[in-house]
Design a protein around this motif. Sequence first.
Motif, short mmCIF file in Angstrom:
data_model
loop_
_atom_site.label_atom_id
_atom_site.label_comp_id
_atom_site.label_asym_id
_atom_site.label_seq_id
_atom_site.Cartn_x
_atom_site.Cartn_y
_atom_site.Cartn_z
N VAL A 28 0.83 -1.20 0.00
CA VAL A 28 0.00 0.00 0.00
C VAL A 28 0.87 1.26 0.00
CG1 VAL A 28 -1.71 1.32 1.31
CG2 VAL A 28 -1.96 -1.16 1.09
N ASP A 29 1.92 1.27 0.85
CA ASP A 29 2.82 2.43 0.90
C ASP A 29 3.46 2.69 -0.45
OD1 ASP A 29 2.21 2.76 3.55
OD2 ASP A 29 4.03 1.79 4.32
N LYS A 30 3.89 1.63 -1.11
CA LYS A 30 4.52 1.78 -2.43
C LYS A 30 3.51 2.31 -3.45
CE LYS A 30 7.13 -0.78 -5.95
NZ LYS A 30 6.37 -0.25 -7.07
N ALA A 31 2.29 1.80 -3.41
CA ALA A 31 1.25 2.25 -4.35
C ALA A 31 0.94 3.72 -4.13
CB ALA A 31 0.00 1.40 -4.19
N ILE A 32 0.89 4.17 -2.87
CA ILE A 32 0.62 5.58 -2.57
C ILE A 32 1.74 6.46 -3.10
CG2 ILE A 32 0.47 7.25 -0.68
CD1 ILE A 32 -1.14 5.14 0.88
N LYS A 33 3.00 6.03 -2.89
CA LYS A 33 4.15 6.81 -3.38
C LYS A 33 4.16 6.87 -4.90
CE LYS A 33 7.14 5.86 0.60
NZ LYS A 33 8.33 5.12 1.08
N ASP A 34 3.88 5.76 -5.55
CA ASP A 34 3.83 5.75 -7.02
C ASP A 34 2.74 6.68 -7.53
OD1 ASP A 34 5.86 3.91 -7.07
OD2 ASP A 34 4.56 2.16 -7.37
N ILE A 54 -2.02 12.22 -0.78
CA ILE A 54 -2.62 11.15 -1.59
C ILE A 54 -3.34 10.16 -0.68
CG2 ILE A 54 -2.14 9.20 -3.12
CD1 ILE A 54 -1.93 11.87 -4.51
N LYS A 55 -2.68 9.83 0.45
CA LYS A 55 -3.28 8.87 1.37
C LYS A 55 -4.59 9.39 1.94
CE LYS A 55 -2.25 6.09 5.49
NZ LYS A 55 -1.24 5.72 6.48
N LYS A 56 -4.60 10.69 2.24
CA LYS A 56 -5.80 11.28 2.81
C LYS A 56 -6.96 11.25 1.81
CE LYS A 56 -7.46 15.58 4.90
NZ LYS A 56 -7.09 16.97 5.28
N MET A 57 -6.63 11.52 0.53
CA MET A 57 -7.69 11.63 -0.47
C MET A 57 -8.09 10.28 -1.07
SD MET A 57 -6.68 15.11 -2.53
CE MET A 57 -8.23 15.09 -3.39
N SER A 61 -9.29 3.69 -1.25
CA SER A 61 -9.45 3.00 -2.53
C SER A 61 -8.16 2.28 -2.93
CB SER A 61 -9.88 3.97 -3.63
OG SER A 61 -8.88 4.93 -3.89
N ILE A 62 -7.01 2.90 -2.62
CA ILE A 62 -5.73 2.24 -2.91
C ILE A 62 -5.57 1.00 -2.03
CG2 ILE A 62 -3.22 2.49 -2.73
CD1 ILE A 62 -3.58 5.43 -3.55
#
Length: 449
Positions: A28-34, A54-57, A61-62
Amino acid sequence: MNITQEKIDNLNAVLKVNIDAADYQARVDKAIKDHAKKAKMPGFRPGMVPPSHIKKMYGKSILVDEVNNLLSDTLNNYITEQKLDILGQPLPKVDDKQEYNWDFADNFEFNYEIGLAPAFDIDFSSKDKLTQYVIKIDDTTLAERIKNIRRSYGKMTNPDVSADDDVLYAQLTQLSPDGSVFDGGISNTTSVRIEQIKDAKIKKSLIGLKKDDEVTLDIQKAFGNDAPKVAAILGIDESEAADVKSNFKLTVKNVNRLEESDLNQEFFDKLFGAGVVTDEAGFKAKITEELESMMNQDSDRKLQNDIYQYSLDKVSFELPDEFLKRWLKATNENLSEEELEGGYKDFAQNLKWTLIENKIITGNNLEIKYDEVFAAAKQSLDAQFRMYSPTPLTEEQLGQYTVQYLQNKENANKVFEEVKALKTIDYIKSVVTLDKKDIFYNDFKELAK
């Protein structure tokens, strides 16, 4: 992460998948950074959106996407590692009532139903007997074929009086019950082939007619209530044809007759090449040979169908029917219950045959090579092209078309399955006893209905 299997019976099981936060957090962390690197948002330069934003918004869903991806990978890996022979695909259990907050700290448990392929044995041997028909051409079939060939190379004439093989170019006019012309009714000028008339009395009434002669006929009786044929003759929609009940007046405009070609050397050379056939006896022998070759293709198809049905009857096993019905519904949203119940028997039969195929292929180390798939596709394409053009493609052209055709994955899979089926059939033919039986073509047609 933990996955376990709970066996319900020999054909059904449930896979329980437990996923902890530690299992998905890194993904999940990697997907958020990407996502942050690619995001374009007001107030931030491209690629400079903070991951926290990004995590907040989009974080939930990610998280859902990554947990689903992890779940899919986990299920597939487990099925592969445990060598589970499943039918269809795993289905989420519909009675699960667990709800999650999706707050990046949840532990998840997912339950999936799976349908298991049945265990069964195949014991084909010489004790299994099937009939292989060798079709012989009777005099009537041969005469009919020769007549058609001679007519296809013949010439059109316009005799004064019609005979039973002629074509009437005629006007068909709809009549009222009192026999008068129906005002605003159906009227069509068309060709009526006398030999296609089904009713003997009506057929007889069309023989001996001259130009401008008139005959009243029941159009439905004339064509045996064949709606497509009636529609074509009257020039109306097929949906209307079945409701036409009135008589029609047929007015002859012309009588057309296709005269048969003479049985001479010019005709023989056109058909077979110069000097290949030189007399009527050789001509009949050649036509008989070609007919028997074509008819034995029909015999091969019947034998294949008989082997298919014999195999389904002989190799007995159950399928996880209720699971498969749920799976079909889940993967075909528009499938109604009526369609499901109506089509399930055929689906189950095809699935059983596929399982038998796979068992024979793997159990006997039979290979399906690319060369075989290529040759089958090439032969099929060649036959299709010959339907539209008398001039065959060159080997190079046909090879190029075949390569292009097989580049489509769906086409390649279709031909692969066809080759696999034939290889299975050939194996069964090599093991069982085939009792050859001569049969005339007309008798075979009745048998093959």
